[in-house]
Write an enzyme that holds these catalytic residues in place. Structure first.
Site, PDB file in Angstrom:
ATOM      1  N   CYS A  83       0.797  -1.238   0.000  1.00 43.67           N
ATOM      2  CA  CYS A  83       0.000   0.000   0.000  1.00 43.67           C
ATOM      3  C   CYS A  83       0.823   1.277   0.000  1.00 43.67           C
ATOM      4  CB  CYS A  83      -0.952  -0.004   1.192  1.00 43.67           C
ATOM      5  SG  CYS A  83      -0.140   0.250   2.795  1.00 43.67           S
ATOM      6  N   CYS A 131      -2.579  -1.762   5.657  1.00 38.66           N
ATOM      7  CA  CYS A 131      -3.185  -2.808   4.813  1.00 38.66           C
ATOM      8  C   CYS A 131      -3.120  -4.196   5.443  1.00 38.66           C
ATOM      9  CB  CYS A 131      -2.553  -2.840   3.420  1.00 38.66           C
ATOM     10  SG  CYS A 131      -0.881  -3.512   3.355  1.00 38.66           S
ATOM     11  N   CYS A 151      13.136  -7.679  11.734  1.00 40.33           N
ATOM     12  CA  CYS A 151      13.645  -8.571  10.696  1.00 40.33           C
ATOM     13  C   CYS A 151      12.552  -8.668   9.629  1.00 40.33           C
ATOM     14  CB  CYS A 151      13.957  -9.926  11.315  1.00 40.33           C
ATOM     15  SG  CYS A 151      14.782 -11.066  10.218  1.00 40.33           S
TER      16      CYS A 151
END
Length: 163
Positions: A83, A131, A151
């Site tokens: 997004c 999103c 990570c």
């Protein structure tokens, strides 16, 4: 006793209901509200590569040391590949040696987290707060000043140079 078929049908219907409201089952379990960016499964498949779809929408993980973003050292912003929400500044990027892009903090109000108890361990999973795209996990073995290591799957990100 409920049959396996009825159980699977009910589970599928429940997952479809979550998707229509913009929630993944994990987000619902974590008490999150529907996401700002909501697309159908077909729309996500059309907007993302197969690997991005697998990672962002189905919480998969890319192989370590395969992301071009592992070597990104320019000044800029790492955005959600789903997004385009800015997630991480290049100033928080560091080489953790783990094989995935790593950051010691996200941008404010960029990621949502919840507990992930898969793989017989408890981890902090992080997603795009706009999103719901799966980004990766956060660990407590990062550098100062936060001590955190975000990570992140490189395929979940898009890098934008600063001007």
């Amino acid at each position: 006793m409920i049959s396996r078929r009825v159980f699977l049908m009910a589970g599928t219907a429940l997952a479809a209901a979550f998707a229509l409201r913009g929630l993944t089952p994990l987000a619902w379990a974590a008490g999150m509200e529907p996401f700002e960016v909501v697309k159908s499964d077909a729309e996500w498949r059309a907007a993302l590569t197969d690997d991005q779809y697998r990672i962002l929408r189905h919480e998969d993980t890319e192989r370590p040391f395969t992301s071009a973003l592992n070597h990104e050292k320019r000044k800029g912003t790492f955005q959600c590949a789903g997004c385009a929400l800015p997630l991480y500044s290049s100033e928080a990027n560091y080489d953790s040696g783990t094989g995935w892009p790593s950051f010691w903090q996200s941008l404010p109000n960029a990621v949502a987290t919840w507990e992930d108890n898969s793989l017989l361990m408890t981890r902090t999973e992080c997603h795009c707060r706009r999103c719901g795209g799966h980004l990766g996990h956060i660990f407590d073995d990062g550098p100062p000043p936060t001590g955190k290591r975000h990570c992140i799957n490189g395929l979940a990100l898009a890098f934008v140079l600063s001007r």
